[in-house]
Design a protein around this motif. Sequence first.
Motif, mmCIF file in Angstrom:
data_model
loop_
_atom_site.group_PDB
_atom_site.id
_atom_site.type_symbol
_atom_site.label_atom_id
_atom_site.label_comp_id
_atom_site.label_asym_id
_atom_site.label_seq_id
_atom_site.Cartn_x
_atom_site.Cartn_y
_atom_site.Cartn_z
ATOM 1 N N ARG A 139 0.821 -1.199 0.000
ATOM 2 C CA ARG A 139 0.000 0.000 0.000
ATOM 3 C C ARG A 139 0.863 1.259 0.000
ATOM 4 O O ARG A 139 0.547 2.244 -0.680
ATOM 5 C CB ARG A 139 -0.915 -0.005 1.228
ATOM 6 N N LEU A 140 1.950 1.251 0.761
ATOM 7 C CA LEU A 140 2.828 2.416 0.842
ATOM 8 C C LEU A 140 3.818 2.496 -0.314
ATOM 9 O O LEU A 140 4.371 3.569 -0.595
ATOM 10 C CB LEU A 140 3.589 2.405 2.170
ATOM 11 N N GLY A 141 4.076 1.371 -0.933
ATOM 12 C CA GLY A 141 5.017 1.347 -2.048
ATOM 13 C C GLY A 141 6.470 1.432 -1.618
ATOM 14 O O GLY A 141 7.322 1.849 -2.416
ATOM 15 N N VAL A 142 6.768 1.056 -0.387
ATOM 16 C CA VAL A 142 8.155 1.061 0.109
ATOM 17 C C VAL A 142 8.373 -0.179 0.967
ATOM 18 O O VAL A 142 7.421 -0.785 1.459
ATOM 19 C CB VAL A 142 8.468 2.321 0.954
ATOM 20 N N LYS A 143 9.645 -0.512 1.169
ATOM 21 C CA LYS A 143 9.997 -1.587 2.079
ATOM 22 C C LYS A 143 10.130 -1.026 3.489
ATOM 23 O O LYS A 143 10.847 -0.052 3.717
ATOM 24 C CB LYS A 143 11.324 -2.238 1.673
ATOM 25 N N LEU A 144 9.424 -1.638 4.416
ATOM 26 C CA LEU A 144 9.500 -1.208 5.808
ATOM 27 C C LEU A 144 10.525 -1.995 6.604
ATOM 28 O O LEU A 144 11.004 -1.517 7.647
ATOM 29 C CB LEU A 144 8.115 -1.344 6.473
ATOM 30 N N PHE A 145 10.864 -3.194 6.130
ATOM 31 C CA PHE A 145 11.796 -4.065 6.842
ATOM 32 C C PHE A 145 12.787 -4.706 5.870
ATOM 33 O O PHE A 145 12.460 -4.995 4.716
ATOM 34 C CB PHE A 145 11.039 -5.174 7.590
ATOM 35 N N GLN A 146 13.997 -4.920 6.387
ATOM 36 C CA GLN A 146 14.964 -5.789 5.717
ATOM 37 C C GLN A 146 14.848 -7.170 6.339
ATOM 38 O O GLN A 146 14.927 -7.311 7.562
ATOM 39 C CB GLN A 146 16.398 -5.248 5.914
ATOM 40 N N ARG A 147 14.576 -8.184 5.501
ATOM 41 C CA ARG A 147 14.465 -9.555 6.001
ATOM 42 C C ARG A 147 15.866 -10.173 5.998
ATOM 43 O O ARG A 147 16.621 -10.008 5.040
ATOM 44 C CB ARG A 147 13.565 -10.397 5.100
ATOM 45 N N HIS A 148 16.174 -10.887 7.079
ATOM 46 C CA HIS A 148 17.441 -11.593 7.150
ATOM 47 C C HIS A 148 17.259 -12.818 8.038
ATOM 48 O O HIS A 148 16.173 -13.041 8.612
ATOM 49 C CB HIS A 148 18.549 -10.682 7.676
ATOM 50 N N ALA A 149 18.312 -13.583 8.185
ATOM 51 C CA ALA A 149 18.212 -14.867 8.885
ATOM 52 C C ALA A 149 17.802 -14.700 10.344
ATOM 53 O O ALA A 149 17.152 -15.580 10.923
ATOM 54 C CB ALA A 149 19.542 -15.608 8.795
ATOM 55 N N ARG A 150 18.188 -13.615 10.950
ATOM 56 C CA ARG A 150 17.881 -13.417 12.379
ATOM 57 C C ARG A 150 16.503 -12.782 12.601
ATOM 58 O O ARG A 150 16.046 -12.697 13.727
ATOM 59 C CB ARG A 150 18.956 -12.541 13.030
ATOM 60 N N GLY A 151 15.871 -12.290 11.543
ATOM 61 C CA GLY A 151 14.555 -11.695 11.708
ATOM 62 C C GLY A 151 14.347 -10.498 10.799
ATOM 63 O O GLY A 151 14.784 -10.499 9.649
ATOM 64 N N TYR A 152 13.701 -9.437 11.325
ATOM 65 C CA TYR A 152 13.334 -8.249 10.558
ATOM 66 C C TYR A 152 13.985 -7.010 11.196
ATOM 67 O O TYR A 152 13.947 -6.830 12.414
ATOM 68 C CB TYR A 152 11.814 -8.051 10.566
ATOM 69 N N THR A 153 14.544 -6.137 10.351
ATOM 70 C CA THR A 153 15.105 -4.857 10.792
ATOM 71 C C THR A 153 14.428 -3.740 10.010
ATOM 72 O O THR A 153 14.325 -3.814 8.779
ATOM 73 C CB THR A 153 16.624 -4.804 10.566
ATOM 74 N N ALA A 154 13.967 -2.698 10.730
ATOM 75 C CA ALA A 154 13.236 -1.604 10.070
ATOM 76 C C ALA A 154 14.159 -0.820 9.150
ATOM 77 O O ALA A 154 15.314 -0.541 9.478
ATOM 78 C CB ALA A 154 12.629 -0.682 11.115
ATOM 79 N N THR A 155 13.644 -0.430 7.991
ATOM 80 C CA THR A 155 14.334 0.479 7.078
ATOM 81 C C THR A 155 14.126 1.907 7.572
ATOM 82 O O THR A 155 13.417 2.152 8.561
ATOM 83 C CB THR A 155 13.779 0.336 5.661
ATOM 84 N N GLU A 156 14.686 2.867 6.836
ATOM 85 C CA GLU A 156 14.493 4.267 7.207
ATOM 86 C C GLU A 156 13.021 4.637 7.141
ATOM 87 O O GLU A 156 12.484 5.315 8.033
ATOM 88 C CB GLU A 156 15.309 5.172 6.279
ATOM 89 N N ALA A 157 12.350 4.189 6.080
ATOM 90 C CA ALA A 157 10.906 4.447 5.964
ATOM 91 C C ALA A 157 10.153 3.758 7.093
ATOM 92 O O ALA A 157 9.186 4.300 7.657
ATOM 93 C CB ALA A 157 10.389 3.963 4.614
#
Length: 292
Positions: free
Chosen positions: A43-61
Amino acid sequence: MDSWDEIRTAYQVARAGTVSGAAEALGVHHATVIRHIDALEARLGVKLFQRHARGYTATEAGDDLLRVAQTTDDQFTQLAGRIKGQGAGVGGDLVVTSLGAFSSLIVPVLSAYQAAYPEVCVRFLTGNRLFRLEYGEAHVAIRAGPKPDQPDNVVQPLAQSGVALVASDAYLARHGMPKDDADLANHFFVGNDDEDNRAPFHRWMSETVPRDRVRFRVTDTGSARDAIVAGAGIGFVLEHDLASFPNLKRVRDTQEEWSASMWLVTHVDLHRTAKVQSFLTFIKEEAKSWVF
């Protein structure tokens, strides 16, 4: 934004750092968490999280969105606390309804109660309409007559209201004092415009006095009292009010059949709240000093 659920999910993911942690906090399946995050990002058209092996990390947005979400969540928490406090504390509106006839009794009680509980805003609603407690129209109703029997209401006795049949000095100077009950038919009366009024004293008047002798008709007891004081005719006032009007004289001794029971009525859902209980206790204590 029209989906607080998705924002709240993103907030919990950021706090926990994992889908499973957010799912546990929210009490939902982990698939629901993933679906909410995917939908919000689309809906926002941006990535809110970076997915990685340990879980999710918020992006700047994601950080920007989550700061707003945290503030909103804190505000909801504060609001919930205030709402709970209203149920346990004595503050906000107190809505009391009664017939206008009882204003001289109840207004001093409400004034004293408001002074004792300054956080309360008193709303005193009078009239012949039956206010619906089940619809939240009032916290407390003070009613007169037969014991109210509406379902889901708590009914407690308050007092027995006496009334006096009186006339003003001005009326008596023009027409004299009635000699006996038979002579009442030769006098003029102040009465209710509604012939079906259920007040005990009104029924007595209907049975005792010809309707054409009720020459001044009103729809509320305050107007009736004012008309009697002005000399428009003989009529009923509260015994409690007599001391305030020295120009009124009793026409007959007070009869028990004229009196009516007064009742405190509350809805079961509000009856046990601190505010309602405090007022019920207060008015019952004050009513002990009422003189009828």
